[in-house]
Design a protein around this motif. Structure first.
Motif, short mmCIF file in Angstrom:
data_model
loop_
_atom_site.label_atom_id
_atom_site.label_comp_id
_atom_site.label_asym_id
_atom_site.label_seq_id
_atom_site.Cartn_x
_atom_site.Cartn_y
_atom_site.Cartn_z
N GLU A 241 0.83 -1.22 0.00
CA GLU A 241 0.00 0.00 0.00
C GLU A 241 0.86 1.26 0.00
N LEU B 94 2.24 1.69 -3.52
CA LEU B 94 1.20 2.06 -4.48
C LEU B 94 0.73 3.50 -4.29
N HIS C 270 2.35 6.15 -6.33
CA HIS C 270 2.03 6.23 -7.76
C HIS C 270 1.21 7.49 -8.02
N ILE D 93 -2.76 7.21 -8.14
CA ILE D 93 -3.50 6.50 -7.09
C ILE D 93 -3.74 7.41 -5.90
N VAL E 28 -5.65 3.16 -1.48
CA VAL E 28 -5.51 1.76 -1.85
C VAL E 28 -5.58 0.87 -0.61
N ALA F 166 -5.03 -5.67 -5.07
CA ALA F 166 -5.15 -4.27 -4.66
C ALA F 166 -6.51 -3.70 -5.06
N ILE G 41 -8.16 -0.17 -5.53
CA ILE G 41 -7.53 1.13 -5.77
C ILE G 41 -8.57 2.21 -6.09
N ILE H 246 -0.38 -0.66 -13.64
CA ILE H 246 -0.12 -0.60 -12.20
C ILE H 246 0.54 -1.89 -11.72
N LEU I 164 4.34 -1.93 -10.03
CA LEU I 164 4.71 -2.47 -8.72
C LEU I 164 5.70 -3.61 -8.85
N VAL J 229 -5.92 -6.12 -9.85
CA VAL J 229 -6.34 -4.82 -9.34
C VAL J 229 -7.85 -4.68 -9.53
#
Length: 554
Positions: free
Chosen positions: A455, A458, A461, A464, A467, A484, A486, A502, A506, A520
Motif C-alpha cells: 500500500e 502504491l 504512484h 492513485i 488503496v 489491490a 484502488i 499498475i 509495482l 487490481v
C-alpha cells in the motif's frame, strides 16, 4: 486451563547449536555418512567434511575479519550444499546468521543488512549485482562480500569461500562458544510486519536446539539413517529454501542431527523434482501446497516413477482435504501437514505418520515441552475445543524482535506466551486445527507479504489516491495472492490498460512473491473504520462474492 502437549517432556540440554550437532556423544551414524549432496552436480559432503569445512570458515572469519562474538553474517543465496558450512562456521566463530531471500530487490536487502548490522555478506555470482549495490548502501565493503556455489569471480574481486579457508590444523584461532545458549542469538530471521517493515526475529541457540529435538520426537522414529533396500537410509529432497525458517531448521538442521542424506536443489522445478525422486530414490520430501497441486494435476508427473517416496510433509500454508486426496489418488504417497512460525523456531505441530489420513485438515498434536491456550478477541481464555486465537509457550519461542521493543511486547505476554495471530481449535483427540488468521499478512507459497508495504508503494504512484491490499485464495495456485483495491486520482479511468500498468509498475519495485497476482480492482472508496483503519474483512467478503459471481458494490 492451558493445554499441555500429549507427548512426554524431553530434556533440552543447555548447549549451543554447534554442540548439539558436532560435539554430541550419542551420534548413531559414522563420520563418513553423506549428509549433503548437490542434486545436479552430485558433489557431496560427509558429516566429517561439513564439520571440517565449517571450522575452516570460522577460522577464516577470525583471521581475515577479526570476527567478534555477536557479529552478524548475512546470506543472500539460493540453496547450496556450501551454505550449511557458512552457517555453522559462523556459529563456531561466535557469530549470528541473518538469511535473506535472493529474490529481494536492492532496497529490500539493504534494509535487512542495515537493520541487522551485518559485517559480511555471502552470495552467489548470479546475485552479485543486487548484493553489491545493497552492501554499498549498508556500508559493507567489497572485500567483505564472499561467493559460494560452483561459479567463481574470474576477476578475483570477490573471493569464493573455499579460497578463504585456512588449514584445519591452524591453532591460532579457537572456537568461540556461546556464553548462554538461552539468550545468545543464533539467527535473525526476518518476518514481514503488518506495518510494512520486516522484523528481525531473534532466535537463540536454545530455540533451535529445542526445536530439532522436538522434531526428532515427532518424526524421528519413522525415519532411518541406515535403512531401506540399499541401507543408505532416508533421502530427503531439499528445494525448500535454507533462507526460510522451514528449510533452515526442519531440513538442514534436522538432517544433520539425524544423519539423513539431504539432496539439495537450488530452487523448485517440477520435472527435475520428479527426475531426482526417480533416479536418486528419494524417500522424503517436505513440500508446500502449490507443489502438491502440481503433483496432483500436471501431466509431466506421469512420466516418472515416484514410488520410492514414503511421505510428503506440507507446511507454510493451509492444506485442504481435496488436495491431499488428489495427490494420494494419483501417486499413492501419503501427505501430512505441520504448523509453525518464524517466532517458534519454527515447528510446533505435525500430524502423526500413522494418522495422516484420519486427521486430514489438522496440523497434528502439540510438540513436547509446549503449552497452548486459546484466547477470545478480548484476550480471555476459552475452553480447549472452542475456537480462539492460538497462543503458544515453550523453549522454542523466540527472544523478541530486533530493535523493536513495542513489537516484542505486543507479541509475547509477560508469562511467556506468543500470540500467533492464527485462529483455530483442538479436537477431543488432541489434534489442532488452524482455521483462520487474525494477522493481515498474506501468505504466498509460504512467504509473507505485508499489505501495508505494498500500500505504501502504491500510494506513491501519481495516479492513485487510496488503496487497500488483501490476500485472496487462488485455487489454481493453491495459495493466497495479493490483490489491490484502488481509488484512482480524479479524471483517471480504471481501464484494463491501467490495471496492467499498475501491476507492472509495482512488479518493478518488489520481489517476485509480492507481485499483484490477484490483480487490481478499481473502487470509489476504500472501506475504513471511524478511526481510519482499513476494513479488510469487507474487501475479503467482496472478493468472495465476486468469485461466486455475485455483484457487490462498495
Amino acid at each position: 486451563m492451558p493445554t499441555k502437549s500429549s507427548y512426554p517432556d524431553i530434556h533440552i540440554p543447555d548447549v549451543s547449536i554447534w554442540d548439539l550437532l558436532f560435539e554430541r556423544t550419542d551420534r548413531p551414524f559414522p563420520n563418513n555418512k553423506v549428509i549433503l549432496r548437490d542434486a545436479e552436480t552430485k558433489r557431496a559432503y560427509t558429516y566429517a567434511q561439513v564439520k571440517s569445512s565449517s571450522i575452516n570458515f570460522g577460522k577464516t572469519l577470525k583471521s581475515v575479519w577479526q570476527w567478534q562474538r555477536g557479529d552478524v553474517l548475512a546470506t543472500f543465496t539460493p540453496n547450496s550444499i556450501d551454505v550449511p558450512s557458512i552457517i555453522w562456521g559462523t556459529h563456531w566463530a561466535g557469530g549470528v546468521i541473518s538469511s535473506a531471500n535472493p529474490a529481494y530487490t536492492t532496497e529490500e536487502l539493504a534494509f535487512q543488512l542495515k537493520d541487522s548490522q551485518a559485517k559480511v555478506l555471502v552470495t552467489e555470482f548470479a546475485f552479485l549485482k543486487v548484493a553489491r549495490a545493497a552492501a554499498k548502501i549498508s556500508g559493507i565493503p567489497d572485500n567483505r562480500i564472499v561467493l559460494v556455489g560452483d561459479v567463481k569471480d574470474e576477476t578475483k574481486t570477490f573471493l569464493h569461500f573455499k579460497e578463504l579457508w585456512l588449514t584445519q590444523g591452524d591453532s591460532r584461532h579457537q572456537r568461540t562458544p556461546a556464553k548462554n545458549p538461552k539468550t545468545d542469538v543464533a539467527f535473525l530471521a526476518y518476518s514481514s510486519g503488518t506495518t510494512g517493515l520486516p522484523k528481525g526475529v531473534m532466535l537463540s541457540h536454545t530455540n533451535i536446539v529445542s526445536n530439532v529435538l522436538m522434531i526428532q520426537v515427532a518424526e524421528g522414529s519413522k525415519m532411518s539413517w541406515d535403512g531401506g533396500p540399499d541401507k543408505g537410509g532416508d533421502r530427503m529432497l531439499a528445494f525448500l529454501p535454507f533462507y526460510h525458517i522451514y528449510g533452515l531448521v526442519c531440513l538442514m538442521h534436522f538432517a544433520m542431527y539425524s544423519g539423513f542424506e539431504l539432496i539439495v536443489m537450488p530452487k523448485f522445478d517440477l520435472e527435475k523434482f520428479c527426475s531426482y525422486v526417480q533416479t536418486m530414490k528419494i524417500t522424503l520430501a517436505p513440500v508446500v501446497p502449490p507443489v502438491l497441486l502440481l503433483l496432483g494435476k500436471h501431466p509431466i508427473v506421469e512420466k516418472y516413477d515416484l514410488s520410492s517416496l514414503r511421505m510428503l510433509s506440507s507446511g507454510a500454508a493451509p492444506l485442504t482435504k481435496e488436495l491431499v486426496d488428489t495427490v494420494y489418488q494419483r501417486i499413492k504417497v501419503p501427505v501430512k501437514q505441520g504448523y509453525g512460525l518464524s517466532e517458534t523456531s519454527p515447528a510446533t505441530h505435525v500430524q502423526v505418520w500413522d494418522k495422516w489420513h484420519s486427521t486430514i485438515g489438522s496440523v497434528g498434536p502439540l510438540f513436547p515441552n509446549m503449552m497452548a491456550k486459546y484466547m477470545s478477541a478480548e484476550e480471555k481464555e476459552v475452553p480447549a475445543g472452542q475456537t480462539g486465537e492460538l497462543w503458544l509457550k515453550g523453549p522454542n519461542i523466540f527472544l523478541g524482535y530486533l530493535n523493536n521493543a513495542a513489537g516484542t511486547k505486543n507479541a509475547i505476554t509477560e508469562d511467556g506466551y506468543f500470540k500467533t495471530g492464527d485462529v483455530g481449535h483442538q479436537d477431543k483427540n488432541g489434534d489442532f486445527y488452524i482455521t483462520d488468521r487474525i494477522k493481515e499478512l498474506i501468505k504466498y507459497k509460504g512467504f509473507q507479504v505485508a499489505p501495508a508495504e505494498l500500500e505504501g508503494l502504491l500510494l506513491s504512484h501519481q495516479d492513485i489516491d487510496d488503496v487497500a491490499v488483501i490476500g485472496i485464495y487462488d485455487k489454481s495456485r493453491a495459495t493466497e495472492v495479493p490483490r489491490a483495491y484502488i481509488v484512482l486520482r480524479r479524471g483517471v479511468k480504471g481501464t484494463s490498460e491501467m490495471e496492467t500498468a499498475i501491476v507492472q509498475w509495482l512488479s518493478e519495485r518488489v520481489s517476485s512473491h509480492k507481485r499483484l497476482r490477484g490483480g487490481v480492482r478499481f473502487v470509489n472508496e476504500v472501506p475504513k473504520s471511524a478511526a481510519g483503519k482499513i476494513l479488510r474483512r469487507v474487501l475479503q467478503d467482496k472478493a468472495k462474492k465476486e468469485a461466486e459471481g455475485v455483484q457487490s458494490k462498495l
